[in-house]
Design a protein around this motif. Structure first.
Motif, PDB file in Angstrom:
ATOM      1  N   THR A  85      -6.966  -5.914   0.743  1.00  0.00           N
ATOM      2  CA  THR A  85      -6.901  -5.705   2.320  1.00  0.00           C
ATOM      3  C   THR A  85      -8.144  -5.869   3.182  1.00  0.00           C
ATOM      4  OG1 THR A  85      -4.767  -4.404   1.894  1.00  0.00           O
ATOM      5  CG2 THR A  85      -5.826  -4.170   4.110  1.00  0.00           C
ATOM      6  N   ALA A  86      -9.148  -5.221   2.281  1.00  0.00           N
ATOM      7  CA  ALA A  86     -10.604  -5.270   2.917  1.00  0.00           C
ATOM      8  C   ALA A  86     -11.162  -6.473   3.095  1.00  0.00           C
ATOM      9  CB  ALA A  86     -11.523  -4.456   2.114  1.00  0.00           C
ATOM     10  N   GLU A 113       1.052  -1.146   0.138  1.00  0.00           N
ATOM     11  CA  GLU A 113      -0.019   0.068   0.078  1.00  0.00           C
ATOM     12  C   GLU A 113       0.835   1.148  -0.214  1.00  0.00           C
ATOM     13  OE1 GLU A 113      -3.242   2.207   2.858  1.00  0.00           O
ATOM     14  OE2 GLU A 113      -2.840   0.231   3.165  1.00  0.00           O
ATOM     15  N   GLN A 130       1.065   3.730  -3.318  1.00  0.00           N
ATOM     16  CA  GLN A 130       0.454   5.054  -3.239  1.00  0.00           C
ATOM     17  C   GLN A 130       0.831   5.927  -4.061  1.00  0.00           C
ATOM     18  OE1 GLN A 130       0.223   6.509   0.978  1.00  0.00           O
ATOM     19  NE2 GLN A 130      -1.593   7.536   0.765  1.00  0.00           N
ATOM     20  N   LYS A 164     -11.547  -2.655  10.382  1.00  0.00           N
ATOM     21  CA  LYS A 164     -10.800  -2.459   9.331  1.00  0.00           C
ATOM     22  C   LYS A 164     -11.101  -2.668   7.974  1.00  0.00           C
ATOM     23  CE  LYS A 164      -6.896  -1.319   9.945  1.00  0.00           C
ATOM     24  NZ  LYS A 164      -6.153   0.009  10.242  1.00  0.00           N
ATOM     25  N   LYS A 166     -12.502   3.201   1.493  1.00  0.00           N
ATOM     26  CA  LYS A 166     -11.400   3.861   0.705  1.00  0.00           C
ATOM     27  C   LYS A 166     -11.751   3.698  -0.564  1.00  0.00           C
ATOM     28  CE  LYS A 166      -7.544   4.144   4.103  1.00  0.00           C
ATOM     29  NZ  LYS A 166      -6.376   3.637   4.468  1.00  0.00           N
ATOM     30  N   GLU A 226     -13.016   0.240   6.838  1.00  0.00           N
ATOM     31  CA  GLU A 226     -11.900   1.255   6.476  1.00  0.00           C
ATOM     32  C   GLU A 226     -11.495   1.085   4.991  1.00  0.00           C
ATOM     33  OE1 GLU A 226      -7.652   2.411   7.688  1.00  0.00           O
ATOM     34  OE2 GLU A 226      -8.904   1.517   9.268  1.00  0.00           O
ATOM     35  N   TYR A 227     -11.177  -0.024   4.745  1.00  0.00           N
ATOM     36  CA  TYR A 227     -10.536  -0.240   3.473  1.00  0.00           C
ATOM     37  C   TYR A 227     -11.556  -0.355   2.234  1.00  0.00           C
ATOM     38  CZ  TYR A 227      -5.577  -0.580   5.245  1.00  0.00           C
ATOM     39  OH  TYR A 227      -4.427  -0.221   5.711  1.00  0.00           O
ATOM     40  N   TYR A 275      -9.259  -8.359   5.842  1.00  0.00           N
ATOM     41  CA  TYR A 275      -9.754  -8.433   7.525  1.00  0.00           C
ATOM     42  C   TYR A 275     -11.242  -8.792   7.449  1.00  0.00           C
ATOM     43  CZ  TYR A 275      -6.144  -4.842   8.781  1.00  0.00           C
ATOM     44  OH  TYR A 275      -4.946  -4.598   9.216  1.00  0.00           O
ATOM     45  N   TYR A 320      -5.565   0.741  -5.637  1.00  0.00           N
ATOM     46  CA  TYR A 320      -6.687   0.126  -5.145  1.00  0.00           C
ATOM     47  C   TYR A 320      -7.163  -1.354  -4.904  1.00  0.00           C
ATOM     48  CZ  TYR A 320      -7.669   4.945  -5.504  1.00  0.00           C
ATOM     49  OH  TYR A 320      -7.503   6.604  -5.158  1.00  0.00           O
ATOM     50  N   LEU A 333      -5.900  -2.096  -1.494  1.00  0.00           N
ATOM     51  CA  LEU A 333      -7.010  -1.685  -0.792  1.00  0.00           C
ATOM     52  C   LEU A 333      -8.148  -2.511  -0.753  1.00  0.00           C
ATOM     53  CD1 LEU A 333      -7.113   2.119  -1.234  1.00  0.00           C
ATOM     54  CD2 LEU A 333      -5.697   1.240   0.272  1.00  0.00           C
TER      55      LEU A 333
END
Length: 477
Positions: free
Chosen positions: A230-231, A191, A195, A242, A249, A245-246, A234, A224, A227
């Protein structure tokens, strides 16, 4: 041990792609001496992931949708799979072993690139951050999917080896929780590295960058994509804060808009959606796989959705899935993914029917990239809806309504309360045929509604954990 990958130029209407194939004449020292060499090797890693043993079939719908009781195949190995008789059929044992070994082979390729990036910098490799970030993310994803297949959800139990070097050393098995930590560590580093492209990834897409490697970023694990992955990690692990959150985003970036209902029929049809696809694999072979197993009918090989049209009676055939929680299923444009014949049904959701049937394609078809969608934004709306359900109910409803409305369904009435079961059922409808429903069932330890055996099977680790291939254990001994 060395990796020998090189490139051959492939002409495509969507731009210049490197269709990488092994070439024994290309030495590793030459391969990693230039940016082009690194890029060739990275495309080779993505090429290995489109194998039928991985996302070209087994990890997309070949194994997991059979286990989820959504698709049926009339072969001995798939029937054993649908009955969760994992050790009773030699062909099935081989399929599991091929998934395991091919995944670790691809991980090895990624690790070789990461090893050769050591000591390098942006001075010698202008796109160093992209190269390293993508390979860390690929390594994380492959470990994640092997973990989800072959391990318990209990984090104190045995997991899998987490391989971070390109060598022949034997890597120890780690506990499930330790593997999750390593996956998330790789994704966190990816990430940060990726970025740098946060602002350059736009909608509509810009595929006219100076560096060709920066074009068609939906075919790379881009910022992305990290991201979104990662979502998903989690969410699978149960960390809803979390996960929300991801997922948020990605959604709130506005760079991956949901399709209109009229576009849903073709949103995943063998090509990457210019709207919803976050990360996919370019593939020039996947169409042939779809033709063999999903498009053409052959009683001994076709993967078909369970359907009661031939007089059979199943507990949850595909059309009943789409009737869950709604009154007017005719509004659901996802039903166009299915073709009903005399006594049978086909699922064409992931099939490029325009190529295979010579039908007139949509006007933007030639500009789309042929391939396999791995992550798309509609899943994130549902992950976010579930993750926020108990902490920000109004936002959860807004995300749920946005996703269902894009599929043609009416928003929830104000007097209807959104529940976890409703999100679960909607996830089933949206992810049908993509291999993800099995993991959702496992995450929640759901009893299995067996279409194959016409009974409900109690959830257990014996069902939800595939056996580690014996070759792996023999090798260690």
């Amino acid at each position: 041990m060395t990796i020998v990958l090189t490139s051959g130029l492939m002409l495509s209407s969507c731009g210049d792609f490197l269709d990488v194939r092994p070439d024994s004449q290309k030495l590793e020292s030459d391969l990693f001496s230039t940016p082009q060499g690194f890029e060739d090797a990275i495309y080779g890693v993505y090429g290995s992931m489109q194998s039928a043993n991985l996302y070209g079939k087994e990890l997309l719908w070949g194994l997991t949708d059979i286990m989820a009781q959504d698709l049926d195949q009339n072969t001995e190995s798939s029937r054993a799979l649908s009955r969760y008789e994992y050790t009773q059929n030699d062909d099935l044992t081989t399929r599991f072993a091929n998934v395991w070994s091919t995944a670790y082979t691809s991980i090895g390729y990624a690790n070789n690139i990461l090893s050769n990036l050591e000591g390098k910098s942006q001075e010698s490799l202008p796109l160093y951050n992209l190269y390293k970030g993508e390979m860390l993310a690929v390594r994380a994803m492959l470990h994640f999917d092997i973990l989800r297949l072959f391990c318990s959800t209990d984090e104190s139990k045995q997991g899998i080896p987490y391989v971070t070097s390109y060598s022949q050393q034997i890597n120890p098995f780690k506990k499930v929780g330790e593997v999750y930590d390593l996956i998330l560590a790789d994704l966190a580093e990816a990430e940060k590295l990726l970025q740098v492209e946060e602002n350059s990834l736009t909608y509509p897409r810009n595929d006219e960058n100076y560096y060709k490697f920066q074009n068609y970023r939906q075919t790379h694990c881009n910022y992305y994509g990290v991201l979104a992955l990662t979502a998903r990690v989690y969410w699978m692990r149960g960390n809803m804060a979390k996960a929300a959150e991801y997922a948020t985003k990605v959604i709130e970036s506005k760079k991956f808009p949901l399709s209109e209902p009229s576009e849903v029929k073709d949103v995943y049809a063998g090509r990457l959606s210019p709207k919803e696809a976050i990360w996919g694999l370019y593939s020039n072979t996947y169409s042939g796989t779809c033709q063999t197993y999903l498009y053409e009918y052959a009683s001994y090989r076709s993967y078909d959705p369970y359907f009661d049209g031939s007089g059979a009676t199943h507990l949850l055939p595909y059309d009943q899935v789409y009737k869950l929680d709604v009154d007017a299923t005719t509004q659901d444009f996802r039903l166009n993914w299915f073709k009903i014949g005399t006594g049978f049904a086909r699922c064409h959701k992931l099939v490029d029917v325009y190529e295979l049937s010579d039908q007139l394609a949509p006007s933007d078809w030639s500009s789309r990239v042929s391939g396999i969608t791995l992550l798309h934004v509609s899943e994130l709306y549902l992950i976010a809806a579930e993750a926020l359900l108990n902490t920000d109910y109004d936002k959860a409803v807004a995300y749920f309504n946005a996703e269902t409305s894009s599929r043609g369904l009416a928003p929830l009435l104000s007097n209807v309360t959104l529940t976890e079961d409703m999100i679960y059922n909607e996830y089933h409808k949206e992810m049908f045929g993509e291999g993800q429903m099995w993991y959702n069932m496992k995450r929640l330890n759901r009893d299995i509604i067996s279409n194959q055996e016409t009974r409900t099977i109690p959830a257990s680790e014996d069902i939800y954990v595939l056996p580690i291939p014996q070759d792996e254990l023999n090798y260690r001994n």
